[in-house]
Design an enzyme around this catalytic site. Structure first.
Site, PDB file in Angstrom:
ATOM      1  N   SER A 190     -67.400  31.372 -36.590  1.00 26.83           N
ATOM      2  CA  SER A 190     -66.371  31.844 -37.527  1.00 26.83           C
ATOM      3  C   SER A 190     -65.445  30.711 -37.967  1.00 26.83           C
ATOM      4  O   SER A 190     -65.295  29.697 -37.279  1.00 26.83           O
ATOM      5  CB  SER A 190     -65.529  32.940 -36.872  1.00 26.83           C
ATOM      6  OG  SER A 190     -66.345  33.969 -36.385  1.00 26.83           O
TER       7      SER A 190
HETATM    8  N1  SAH Z   1     -67.920  34.857 -31.868  1.00 26.86           N
HETATM    9  C1  SAH Z   1     -68.914  33.995 -32.481  1.00 26.86           C
HETATM   10  C2  SAH Z   1     -69.225  34.420 -33.909  1.00 26.86           C
HETATM   11  C3  SAH Z   1     -70.668  34.694 -33.982  1.00 26.86           C
HETATM   12  S1  SAH Z   1     -71.316  35.453 -35.417  1.00 26.86           S
HETATM   13  C4  SAH Z   1     -68.530  32.532 -32.371  1.00 26.86           C
HETATM   14  O1  SAH Z   1     -67.421  32.228 -31.936  1.00 26.86           O
HETATM   15  O2  SAH Z   1     -69.373  31.675 -32.675  1.00 26.86           O
HETATM   16  C5  SAH Z   1     -71.635  37.084 -34.807  1.00 26.86           C
HETATM   17  C6  SAH Z   1     -72.618  37.219 -33.676  1.00 26.86           C
HETATM   18  O3  SAH Z   1     -72.746  38.618 -33.410  1.00 26.86           O
HETATM   19  C7  SAH Z   1     -74.027  36.716 -33.949  1.00 26.86           C
HETATM   20  O4  SAH Z   1     -74.393  35.775 -32.978  1.00 26.86           O
HETATM   21  C8  SAH Z   1     -74.895  37.962 -33.871  1.00 26.86           C
HETATM   22  O5  SAH Z   1     -76.181  37.745 -33.306  1.00 26.86           O
HETATM   23  C9  SAH Z   1     -74.054  38.850 -32.972  1.00 26.86           C
HETATM   24  N2  SAH Z   1     -74.333  40.287 -33.069  1.00 26.86           N
HETATM   25  C10 SAH Z   1     -74.547  41.061 -34.174  1.00 26.86           C
HETATM   26  N3  SAH Z   1     -74.776  42.333 -33.820  1.00 26.86           N
HETATM   27  C11 SAH Z   1     -74.698  42.397 -32.459  1.00 26.86           C
HETATM   28  C12 SAH Z   1     -74.852  43.430 -31.509  1.00 26.86           C
HETATM   29  N4  SAH Z   1     -75.133  44.685 -31.841  1.00 26.86           N
HETATM   30  N5  SAH Z   1     -74.714  43.107 -30.190  1.00 26.86           N
HETATM   31  C13 SAH Z   1     -74.421  41.838 -29.787  1.00 26.86           C
HETATM   32  N6  SAH Z   1     -74.283  40.813 -30.655  1.00 26.86           N
HETATM   33  C14 SAH Z   1     -74.420  41.085 -31.975  1.00 26.86           C
END
Ligand code: SAH
Length: 211
Positions: free
Chosen positions: A60
Site C-alpha cells: 500500500s
Molecule cells: N498489508 C499489505 C497490503 C497487501 S495488498 C502490505 O502491507 O503489503 C492485499 C493483500 O490481501 C494481498 O496480498 C492479497 O493476496 C490479500 N488478500 C486478498 N483477499 C484475501 C483473503 N480473503 N484472505 C487473506 N488475504 C487476502
C-alpha cells in the site's frame, strides 16, 4: 534511493498530507520499506505510492498505511490486532512496533513465505501469521481489540465483525475498485457500531478461498 534523506522526505510529505500521529510518522521513517519490495524497485521505496509485489498484489501507499494505523490508534493503543491481507508484511511490521501482538492472514502462500522471512530478518517476534482465507478471520484467537483489512470487499464479512471485541476498532476499505471508501467502525460496547468514512482509497480486492 533508500537513503535517510528519502525517508525524511517521505515523513515530511505524510505530515503535509494530514498525518498527525508522530509515533506513526517516526515508525514509517524508520521502517526499511525497501526490504518489502523487489530490488528493481528499491529506488522508489520511499515514494508515496503503492508498488507491485507480484501475484497481482501491491504494497500500500505509505500515506494509506499511516492513515489506517493512526485511525486504529486514535482511541488508545490496542493490544491484540488482526490484519487481513499480509501482502508484503509492511503494514504488519509498522503495527508490530506499536502494539503488543499482531495476527495476520494471507491467502497467497508465496507472499506469506516472503513476509515471514522479513519478520524474522527484522527480529520481530510479536507477529503470528497464517495461510488462510482471511474472510474467516482467525476465530481461535478472537476477540481482537482492533482489526485492519488491507483488501476491499463490498462489505465487512460477518465472521470478521464477530471477532472484534465489543469496544474494538476496525479499519477497512469498502466498495468497488472505482468507488472505495476507507471506513472505521467502533463497537459501542452494546453490540452496535459507530461508522465513519475516513478517505477515498483504492485497494486490491478481498478474494475468497486460498491462492
Ligand atoms: N498489508 C499489505 C497490503 C497487501 S495488498 C502490505 O502491507 O503489503 C492485499 C493483500 O490481501 C494481498 O496480498 C492479497 O493476496 C490479500 N488478500 C486478498 N483477499 C484475501 C483473503 N480473503 N484472505 C487473506 N488475504 C487476502
Amino acid at each position: 534511493m533508500t537513503s535517510q534523506r528519502a525517508r525524511d522526505r517521505l515523513a515530511t510529505k505524510l505530515k503535509e498530507e494530514g498525518i498527525r500521529d508522530q509515533r506513526v510518522i517516526d515508525i514509517i521513517r524508520n521502517t526499511p520499506r525497501h526490504h518489502f519490495i523487489d530490488q528493481a524497485l528499491h529506488s522508489r521505496a520511499y515514494e508515496n505510492t503503492a508498488l507491485p509485489i507480484g501475484h497481482g498484489q501491491t504494497i500500500s501507499q505509505p500515506w494509506v498505511v499511516a492513515r489506517m494505523t493512526e485511525a486504529l490508534l486514535e482511541f488508545g493503543v490496542p493490544q491484540k490486532v488482526l490484519e487481513i491481507g499480509t501482502g508484503s508484511g509492511y503494514q504488519a511490521v509498522v503495527l508490530a512496533q506499536l502494539v503488543s501482538q499482531i495476527y495476520t492472514v494471507e491467502r497467497i502462500e508465496e507472499l506469506l513465505r516472503q513476509a515471514r522471512r522479513r519478520f524474522r530478518q527484522l527480529g520481530l517476534t510479536n507477529i503470528r501469521s497464517r495461510h488462510d482465507d482471511g474472510k474467516l478471520g482467525w476465530a481461535d484467537e478472537a476477540p481482537f481489540d482492533a482489526i485492519i483489512l488491507t483488501a476491499a470487499g463490498d462489505a465487512i464479512p460477518h465472521a470478521i465483525l464477530d471477532q472484534l471485541s465489543p469496544t474494538g476498532v476496525l479499519v477497512a476499505p469498502v466498495g468497488s475498485p472505482s468507488n472505495q471508501m476507507l471506513i472505521r467502525m467502533r463497537g459501542d460496547g452494546q453490540g452496535d457500531f459507530i461508522q465513519e468514512e475516513l478517505a477515498a482509497v483504492s485497494f486490491v480486492p478481498l478474494l475468497g478461498g486460498i491462492g
